[in-house]
Design an enzyme around this catalytic site. Structure first.
Site, mmCIF file in Angstrom:
data_model
loop_
_atom_site.group_PDB
_atom_site.id
_atom_site.type_symbol
_atom_site.label_atom_id
_atom_site.label_comp_id
_atom_site.label_asym_id
_atom_site.label_seq_id
_atom_site.Cartn_x
_atom_site.Cartn_y
_atom_site.Cartn_z
ATOM 1 N N LYS A 144 46.736 -58.987 39.605
ATOM 2 C CA LYS A 144 47.608 -57.676 39.049
ATOM 3 C C LYS A 144 47.574 -57.944 37.791
ATOM 4 O O LYS A 144 47.397 -56.959 36.978
ATOM 5 C CB LYS A 144 48.674 -57.671 40.049
ATOM 6 C CG LYS A 144 49.493 -56.447 39.288
ATOM 7 C CD LYS A 144 51.090 -56.777 39.889
ATOM 8 C CE LYS A 144 52.117 -57.710 39.408
ATOM 9 N NZ LYS A 144 52.569 -57.212 37.929
ATOM 10 N N ASN A 145 47.994 -59.196 37.515
ATOM 11 C CA ASN A 145 48.388 -59.308 36.035
ATOM 12 C C ASN A 145 46.962 -59.485 34.828
ATOM 13 O O ASN A 145 47.298 -59.217 33.623
ATOM 14 C CB ASN A 145 49.042 -60.810 35.797
ATOM 15 C CG ASN A 145 50.670 -60.419 36.186
ATOM 16 O OD1 ASN A 145 51.078 -59.399 36.569
ATOM 17 N ND2 ASN A 145 51.370 -61.505 36.218
ATOM 18 N N CYS A 163 66.018 -54.271 33.064
ATOM 19 C CA CYS A 163 64.737 -54.891 34.217
ATOM 20 C C CYS A 163 65.636 -55.793 35.084
ATOM 21 O O CYS A 163 66.616 -56.531 34.788
ATOM 22 C CB CYS A 163 63.570 -55.520 33.417
ATOM 23 S SG CYS A 163 62.648 -56.851 34.258
ATOM 24 N N ARG A 183 64.302 -58.507 29.082
ATOM 25 C CA ARG A 183 62.913 -58.671 28.690
ATOM 26 C C ARG A 183 62.531 -57.952 27.359
ATOM 27 O O ARG A 183 61.947 -56.953 27.676
ATOM 28 C CB ARG A 183 61.966 -58.464 29.726
ATOM 29 C CG ARG A 183 61.986 -59.284 30.906
ATOM 30 C CD ARG A 183 61.178 -59.014 31.968
ATOM 31 N NE ARG A 183 59.921 -59.372 31.968
ATOM 32 C CZ ARG A 183 58.983 -59.288 32.973
ATOM 33 N NH1 ARG A 183 59.398 -58.626 34.086
ATOM 34 N NH2 ARG A 183 57.877 -59.717 32.981
ATOM 35 N N ILE A 231 60.713 -56.667 23.868
ATOM 36 C CA ILE A 231 59.154 -56.531 23.324
ATOM 37 C C ILE A 231 59.327 -56.618 21.773
ATOM 38 O O ILE A 231 58.310 -56.331 20.936
ATOM 39 C CB ILE A 231 58.749 -55.149 23.775
ATOM 40 C CG1 ILE A 231 59.625 -53.778 23.367
ATOM 41 C CG2 ILE A 231 58.386 -55.011 25.392
ATOM 42 C CD1 ILE A 231 58.952 -52.542 23.343
ATOM 43 N N ASP A 278 56.424 -67.067 38.059
ATOM 44 C CA ASP A 278 56.190 -66.136 39.137
ATOM 45 C C ASP A 278 55.799 -66.995 40.505
ATOM 46 O O ASP A 278 55.700 -66.411 41.342
ATOM 47 C CB ASP A 278 54.914 -65.353 38.930
ATOM 48 C CG ASP A 278 54.991 -64.270 37.866
ATOM 49 O OD1 ASP A 278 56.145 -64.087 37.524
ATOM 50 O OD2 ASP A 278 54.033 -63.642 37.524
ATOM 51 N N ILE A 325 61.839 -69.479 31.751
ATOM 52 C CA ILE A 325 61.166 -68.356 30.958
ATOM 53 C C ILE A 325 62.022 -67.178 31.008
ATOM 54 O O ILE A 325 62.151 -66.442 30.052
ATOM 55 C CB ILE A 325 59.725 -68.019 31.703
ATOM 56 C CG1 ILE A 325 58.561 -69.404 31.851
ATOM 57 C CG2 ILE A 325 58.771 -67.060 31.186
ATOM 58 C CD1 ILE A 325 58.114 -69.936 30.665
ATOM 59 N N ARG A 345 53.919 -53.686 44.784
ATOM 60 C CA ARG A 345 53.705 -53.383 43.545
ATOM 61 C C ARG A 345 52.640 -54.609 43.316
ATOM 62 O O ARG A 345 51.640 -54.326 42.235
ATOM 63 C CB ARG A 345 55.017 -53.982 42.551
ATOM 64 C CG ARG A 345 55.767 -52.686 42.138
ATOM 65 C CD ARG A 345 56.916 -52.960 41.286
ATOM 66 N NE ARG A 345 56.159 -53.491 40.199
ATOM 67 C CZ ARG A 345 56.654 -54.425 39.215
ATOM 68 N NH1 ARG A 345 57.990 -54.626 39.348
ATOM 69 N NH2 ARG A 345 56.130 -54.794 38.199
#
Ligand code: UD1
Length: 419
Positions: A24-25, A118, A123, A125, A306, A328, A398
């Site tokens: 997915k990523n 989120c 998070r 940007i 993850d 993280i 997702r």
């Protein structure tokens, strides 16, 4: 909203073969990269997950056309018809921000909603934005939208203050069409970043240092079409490896990339799990005793954030105490309260969670607030005695392709039920 029901006697041993889907990523930035050219981009091994449909809706709105046949996707952005990525889509999927760099580089303008809140902490940007500014873009923020503009981006020397996967991807894509040379320092080295760079090179991009911390990009006037295979999803693979270890079963993963999972495999072996690797196959055999261990998440090639929630479930079944440190993301422990409902003994203090095992888990109704947290609750449900209901499966959809079907194929009693 649909829910997932898992029934277990608490002693289930998963057995069989599971095919790992495309990442997915890796596919999300590859789809965004198609905005850099008027020619066709063909992607294979595309996972059919909700985030892919979300970004395709966004791409459509920007003027790109696409065709999806099984797991192959053809994209063509002959003309950019709109410059705006709406709040609705960016909120649904933070990775929508990946269109910012390519749109700006291709058409000189991009209007993208700020992602906002989120489920896994703040998070920001800021690194995406300052990177684009260094490439010469002017950025303004108004009514919750960033407007980026530039006649032609200019190569620059940019050091990321912090390793950022999405930030590195956005700036690499933009730099490919900038005038002159860009040097990017402290780049994220995740396999998904590397995979994107390989696609960009096929499109005519000139990138040196792929997979390294310093990359040099020489801008070109135009990029062209390409065909690209999406790498296997290392997080999906890692989730099934934990499922095998946790259920003391034996699972063969096929179409995986063991090279992307070195740290995860090392940690599993440390826990007493047998992991055998043969080209693109991985066999996991759970041991009778799971050993406790301390784990700290860090950028690739370190232990992935993850996989943190899934390992936490594994460690609830270890004979002793383990400490998990999440470096993280802040507040990425939303799964803890739900695991407590299933009988786990976990205490959180700041960025550390102390997991005391071995605690028998018993089924309960739980709710997930993010993708990997949902996966961890499904894993816990597999070994919890009785019935576990995971609410809000939208998060799971997702990022996991056919997860119930895949788990059923391994012997799990799992099904999707209406809310
Ligand atoms: C990507 C992955 C996500 C994974 C994460 C870390 C995708 C679509 N998502 O997310 O699954 O959990 O990498 O491996 O690939 N940061 C800043 N400023 C920025 C950007 C990031 O401070 O401008 C911080 C973040 O808050 C976080 C850290 O940097 O603390 C890493 O985030 P980043 O690597 O950017 O994550 P994503 O690309 O959003």
């Amino acid at each position: 909203m649909e829910r997932i029901r898992i029934r277990s006697g608490g002693e289930l041993r998963l057995k069989g073969r599971v095919k790992i889907s495309g990442s997915k990523n890796a596919v999300l930035p590859a789809i965004a990269a198609s905005l850099l050219t008027r020619e066709k981009i063909k992607l294979h091994n595309v996972p059919l997950v909700k985030d892919v449909h979300t970004i395709l809706t966004l791409m459509n709105g920007l003027g790109a056309e696409y065709g999806l046949r099984r797991n192959s996707l053809t994209l063509q952005a002959e003309k950019i018809l709109s410059a705006e990525a709406s709040y609705e889509l960016v909120r649904a999927m933070r990775a929508s921000i990946l269109v910012l760099g390519p749109m700006l580089a291709r058409s000189g303008k991009a209007v993208v909603a700020l992602p906002g809140g989120c489920a896994i902490g703040t998070r920001p940007i800021d690194l995406h934005m300052s990177g684009l500014q260094k490439l010469g873009a002017s950025l303004t923020l108004e009514h919750g939208y960033i407007t980026a503009a530039a006649t032609r981006l200019q190569g620059a020397d940019i050091t990321f203050e912090k390793k950022t996967v999405g930030g590195t991807e956005n700036i690499v894509m933009a730099a490919c069409l900038a005038r002159g040379e860009t040097v990017l320092r402290n780049c994220a080295r995740e396999p998904e970043v590397e995979s994107l760079c390989r696609l960009l090179v096929k499109m005519g991009g000139r990138i040196d240092g792929i997979g390294e911390e310093v990359m040099r990009i020489r801008g070109v006037e135009e990029l062209g079409g390409a065909s690209h295979d999406i790498i296997p999803d290392r997080i999906e693979a890692g989730t099934f490896l934990v499922a095998g270890a946790l259920s003391r079963g034996r699972i063969d993963l096929v179409d995986a990339e063991p090279g992307h999972l070195s740290t995860v495999i090392e940690r599993l072996r440390f826990s007493g799990t047998r992991v055998e690797v043969k080209s693109n196959r991985i066999r996991v055999t759970g041991g009778d005793h799971i050993l406790p261990q301390d784990i700290t998440t860090s950028p690739y090639p370190g232990f992935p954030t993850d996989m943190q929630a899934q390992f936490m479930v594994l460690l609830t079944q270890a004979g002793g105490a383990s400490i998990i440190t999440e470096t993280i993301f802040e507040r990425r422990f939303s799964h803890v309260n739900e695991l407590l409902r299933l009988g786990a003994n976990i205490e959180v203090s700041g960025d550390k969670a102390t997991v005391r095992g071995r605690t028998p888990l018993s089924g309960a109704e739980v709710m997930a607030t993010d993708l990997r947290a949902s996966a961890s609750l499904v894993l816990a449900g597999l070994v919890a005695s009785g019935e576990t209901i995971v609410n809000d499966v939208e998060h799971l959809d997702r990022g996991y392709e056919n997860i119930e079907e895949k788990l059923r194929g391994l012997g799990a009693d799992i099904e999707r039920i209406p809310a």
